[in-house]
Design a protein around this motif. Structure first.
Motif, PDB file in Angstrom:
ATOM      1  N   ARG A  16     -51.684 120.578  18.347  1.00  0.00           N
ATOM      2  CA  ARG A  16     -50.155 120.431  18.413  1.00  0.00           C
ATOM      3  C   ARG A  16     -49.943 120.299  20.004  1.00  0.00           C
ATOM      4  NH1 ARG A  16     -52.595 123.957  16.047  1.00  0.00           N
ATOM      5  NH2 ARG A  16     -52.557 125.628  17.435  1.00  0.00           N
ATOM      6  N   GLN A  17     -50.282 119.246  20.728  1.00  0.00           N
ATOM      7  CA  GLN A  17     -49.826 119.140  21.977  1.00  0.00           C
ATOM      8  C   GLN A  17     -49.338 117.474  22.085  1.00  0.00           C
ATOM      9  OE1 GLN A  17     -53.285 119.431  24.606  1.00  0.00           O
ATOM     10  NE2 GLN A  17     -53.458 121.624  24.044  1.00  0.00           N
ATOM     11  N   GLY A  18     -48.983 116.875  21.099  1.00  0.00           N
ATOM     12  CA  GLY A  18     -48.284 115.638  20.865  1.00  0.00           C
ATOM     13  C   GLY A  18     -46.840 115.617  21.315  1.00  0.00           C
ATOM     14  N   VAL A  48     -57.550 126.567  28.596  1.00  0.00           N
ATOM     15  CA  VAL A  48     -58.612 127.576  28.599  1.00  0.00           C
ATOM     16  C   VAL A  48     -59.063 127.963  26.930  1.00  0.00           C
ATOM     17  CG1 VAL A  48     -59.477 129.635  29.102  1.00  0.00           C
ATOM     18  CG2 VAL A  48     -58.546 128.103  30.981  1.00  0.00           C
ATOM     19  N   PHE A  49     -57.979 127.915  26.169  1.00  0.00           N
ATOM     20  CA  PHE A  49     -57.849 128.874  24.930  1.00  0.00           C
ATOM     21  C   PHE A  49     -57.759 127.431  23.888  1.00  0.00           C
ATOM     22  CE2 PHE A  49     -56.876 132.656  26.921  1.00  0.00           C
ATOM     23  CZ  PHE A  49     -57.935 133.470  26.531  1.00  0.00           C
ATOM     24  N   ASP A  50     -57.515 126.244  24.389  1.00  0.00           N
ATOM     25  CA  ASP A  50     -57.573 125.178  23.277  1.00  0.00           C
ATOM     26  C   ASP A  50     -56.294 125.464  22.415  1.00  0.00           C
ATOM     27  OD1 ASP A  50     -57.953 122.489  22.523  1.00  0.00           O
ATOM     28  OD2 ASP A  50     -59.400 123.070  21.366  1.00  0.00           O
ATOM     29  N   GLN A  51     -55.309 125.659  22.905  1.00  0.00           N
ATOM     30  CA  GLN A  51     -54.229 125.878  21.965  1.00  0.00           C
ATOM     31  C   GLN A  51     -52.970 124.844  22.340  1.00  0.00           C
ATOM     32  OE1 GLN A  51     -54.312 128.429  19.498  1.00  0.00           O
ATOM     33  NE2 GLN A  51     -56.585 128.312  20.171  1.00  0.00           N
ATOM     34  N   GLY A  52     -51.827 124.767  21.372  1.00  0.00           N
ATOM     35  CA  GLY A  52     -51.002 123.914  21.379  1.00  0.00           C
ATOM     36  C   GLY A  52     -49.771 124.476  22.062  1.00  0.00           C
ATOM     37  N   VAL A  53     -48.540 123.708  21.812  1.00  0.00           N
ATOM     38  CA  VAL A  53     -47.399 123.968  22.000  1.00  0.00           C
ATOM     39  C   VAL A  53     -46.714 125.260  21.191  1.00  0.00           C
ATOM     40  CG1 VAL A  53     -44.791 123.320  22.140  1.00  0.00           C
ATOM     41  CG2 VAL A  53     -46.586 121.716  22.969  1.00  0.00           C
TER      42      VAL A  53
END
Length: 195
Positions: A16-18, A48-53
């Motif tokens: 969810r970073q697009g 660090v936590f590989d999370q998105g928006v």
């Protein structure tokens, strides 16, 4: 924890970073966790936590020192946005904690940061091992306990099991986030679906 494992193993999926996620975020946010962390530029929480928006609600001050604005931000994420997890996260080689140990003359409002961390630094002096590492851990533990006791919102939600408040330390040298066992024991029965 899974996201941090991916980051450490250099297998981040960057969810969810697009651009479309960014544009769609105007409709609102539902972060599942709040990270109360240090302002240090070497600790990029979503990476660090590989999370998105929209996944994490971040509250940052040097040494993750608590203040009225921090409390209000955390309470907002819990009461309005529905977050269920608060992670107080310190990090290896924290300059604010190091300053609290060394107690240098500091200008302006920086002294308020140092003074807030001094109790943890004092406790760490009585421990064996690395003074800075112990003080960093103790600072996180003290802040977790402070939030668990904070009225009127956090203490009630925590005691009822509506939220969890835990502590962690991020290792700059490895990228690994270690959740502190001292903050994981005797947790209330967590009700993830509670309001």
């Amino acid at each position: 924890m899974g996201g941090n494992r991916r980051f450490v193993e250099d297998k981040s999926i960057r969810p969810r970073q697009g651009r479309s996620t960014l544009i769609g975020s105007e409709k609102g946010q539902k972060p599942f966790a709040i990270i109360v962390g240090c302002s240090d530029s070497r600790v990029p929480n979503e990476i660090v936590f590989d999370q998105g928006v929209g996944d994490l609600f971040i509250v940052r001050t040097a040494g993750q020192v608590m203040a009225a604005a921090s409390y209000g931000s955390i309470e907002y994420a819990l009461a309005v946005l529905g977050s269920k997890l608060v992670v107080v996260m310190g990090h290896q080689a924290c300059g604010a904690v190091d300053a609290a140990i060394k107690r240098p003359d500091v200008p302006g409002h920086i002294v308020t940061l140092v003074n807030s961390i001094k109790p943890a630094a004092q406790k760490a002096k009585a421990m064996g091992g690395n003074l800075l590492e112990n003080a960093i851990r103790q600072n996180v533990i003290d802040q977790v306990m402070e939030l668990r006791d904070l009225d009127p919102i956090l203490s009630k939600k925590y005691q009822k099991g509506d939220i969890l408040i835990v502590g962690a330390v991020y290792q700059l040298s490895t990228g690994k986030v270690e959740f502190l066992p001292e903050t994981l024991s005797n947790l209330p029965d967590f009700r993830a679906s509670s309001k």
